[in-house]
Design an enzyme around this catalytic site. Structure first.
Site, mmCIF file in Angstrom:
data_model
loop_
_atom_site.group_PDB
_atom_site.id
_atom_site.type_symbol
_atom_site.label_atom_id
_atom_site.label_comp_id
_atom_site.label_asym_id
_atom_site.label_seq_id
_atom_site.Cartn_x
_atom_site.Cartn_y
_atom_site.Cartn_z
ATOM 1 N N ASN A 3 10.633 7.325 0.594
ATOM 2 C CA ASN A 3 10.226 8.115 -0.565
ATOM 3 C C ASN A 3 10.120 7.144 -1.740
ATOM 4 O O ASN A 3 11.117 6.779 -2.355
ATOM 5 C CB ASN A 3 11.254 9.206 -0.855
ATOM 6 C CG ASN A 3 10.821 10.136 -1.978
ATOM 7 O OD1 ASN A 3 9.977 9.797 -2.806
ATOM 8 N ND2 ASN A 3 11.411 11.324 -2.003
ATOM 9 N N LYS A 21 -0.855 22.402 -8.563
ATOM 10 C CA LYS A 21 -0.120 23.389 -9.355
ATOM 11 C C LYS A 21 0.736 22.702 -10.410
ATOM 12 O O LYS A 21 1.377 21.686 -10.140
ATOM 13 C CB LYS A 21 0.745 24.258 -8.449
ATOM 14 C CG LYS A 21 -0.065 25.145 -7.504
ATOM 15 C CD LYS A 21 0.843 25.993 -6.642
ATOM 16 C CE LYS A 21 0.030 26.871 -5.697
ATOM 17 N NZ LYS A 21 0.897 27.707 -4.830
ATOM 18 N N ASP A 30 0.861 -1.185 0.000
ATOM 19 C CA ASP A 30 0.000 0.000 0.000
ATOM 20 C C ASP A 30 0.894 1.231 0.000
ATOM 21 O O ASP A 30 1.612 1.482 0.977
ATOM 22 C CB ASP A 30 -0.923 -0.011 1.218
ATOM 23 C CG ASP A 30 -1.981 1.079 1.154
ATOM 24 O OD1 ASP A 30 -2.589 1.264 0.087
ATOM 25 O OD2 ASP A 30 -2.206 1.750 2.183
ATOM 26 N N ASP A 61 -1.607 12.481 -2.740
ATOM 27 C CA ASP A 61 -1.571 13.938 -2.728
ATOM 28 C C ASP A 61 -1.723 14.457 -4.160
ATOM 29 O O ASP A 61 -0.953 14.080 -5.043
ATOM 30 C CB ASP A 61 -0.240 14.412 -2.131
ATOM 31 C CG ASP A 61 -0.281 15.860 -1.692
ATOM 32 O OD1 ASP A 61 -0.949 16.654 -2.366
ATOM 33 O OD2 ASP A 61 0.360 16.201 -0.691
ATOM 34 N N GLU A 114 5.067 5.048 3.640
ATOM 35 C CA GLU A 114 4.623 6.406 3.959
ATOM 36 C C GLU A 114 5.839 7.319 4.067
ATOM 37 O O GLU A 114 6.872 6.924 4.624
ATOM 38 C CB GLU A 114 3.841 6.396 5.282
ATOM 39 C CG GLU A 114 3.436 7.739 5.810
ATOM 40 C CD GLU A 114 2.612 8.551 4.819
ATOM 41 O OE1 GLU A 114 2.922 9.744 4.635
ATOM 42 O OE2 GLU A 114 1.661 7.985 4.217
ATOM 43 N N ASP A 124 -10.678 10.859 -5.127
ATOM 44 C CA ASP A 124 -11.910 11.620 -5.266
ATOM 45 C C ASP A 124 -11.715 12.835 -6.165
ATOM 46 O O ASP A 124 -12.601 13.685 -6.274
ATOM 47 C CB ASP A 124 -12.455 12.038 -3.896
ATOM 48 C CG ASP A 124 -11.437 12.800 -3.064
ATOM 49 O OD1 ASP A 124 -10.315 13.041 -3.547
ATOM 50 O OD2 ASP A 124 -11.762 13.160 -1.909
#
Length: 218
Positions: free
Chosen positions: A92, A122, A40, A118, A65, A154
């Site tokens: 990372n 921009k 995940d 995330d 993470e 979403d």
């Protein structure tokens, strides 16, 4: 489980997140290293994985993470629960996915989930998004034949970009005829998924497989 306060967004291109990682000794991490692995990417506090690891003890789960305090918190909670098929790693992923997967037993990786990454809206920040062509290439190399990738967001443009990058690779094909998968195939929702559904937001989902052999979802 106490909640550690951390920044919601961190820049994966900053020097702080480019330091080499120490690869775990997987035989020491999992109670049964021979079990298939579910990766995940961007697991946050790991609530999805805690539920999955409890429901599916014959599968190993690895949460990646980039926010280290969340990883420390999650591993401490895992230890309190006594789950031997779950581990969280500070990493990372866009820099270290290749050495991470190369350290695993061949063909152990069967499932990959990337959920609500995330969005980095921009234009100058698009290179910070997690699903880059290099990540797709690496997953195609190490994901077992017929292995499954589940993507959801979403935010439509983010889901579209993730899908386009995977489907641009010859190894990946959709497992459903609809543009978007109507239901989460795991029946376990992340915190973001629950919050988005409660707000009446549409969830854009894709289920992909690697090559031509189908692997069932548990």
């Amino acid at each position: 489980m106490g909640r550690v306060r951390v920044r919601q967004h961190v820049n994966p291109l900053s020097g702080k997140y480019r330091q080499p990682i120490t690869l775990p000794h997987w035989e020491d991490i999992y109670g049964n290293y021979a079990q298939p692995l579910h990766l995940d990417i961007g697991c946050a506090r790991g609530k999805f994985l805690f539920k999955m690891a409890s429901l599916y003890p014959k599968t190993n789960f690895l949460g990646i993470e980039i926010r280290e305090p969340l990883v420390t918190e999650a591993n401490e909670h895992r230890d309190r629960l006594g789950l031997t098929n779950l581990h969280f790693l500070f990493c990372n992923i866009n820099l270290f996915l290749n050495p991470l997967l190369a350290s695993l037993r061949p063909d152990v990786l069967q499932w990959v989930t990337i959920q609500f990454p995330d969005p980095w809206f921009k234009h100058r920040h698009l290179k910070r998004r997690v699903v880059q062509a290099e990540l797709v290439d690496t997953l195609a190399q190490y994901l077992a034949d017929g292995g499954t990738v589940f993507l959801q967001s979403d935010i439509k443009i983010v889901a579209q970009e993730m899908g386009e990058r995977f489907l641009a690779h010859p190894n990946f094909v959709k497992q459903h005829s609809e543009n978007w998968l109507p239901k989460n195939p795991f029946d376990i929702a992340t915190e973001r998924e629950i919050a988005s559904l409660n707000k009446g937001k549409y969830i854009y989902r894709l289920l992909l497989k690697n090559l031509n052999k189908l692997v069932s979802l548990y």
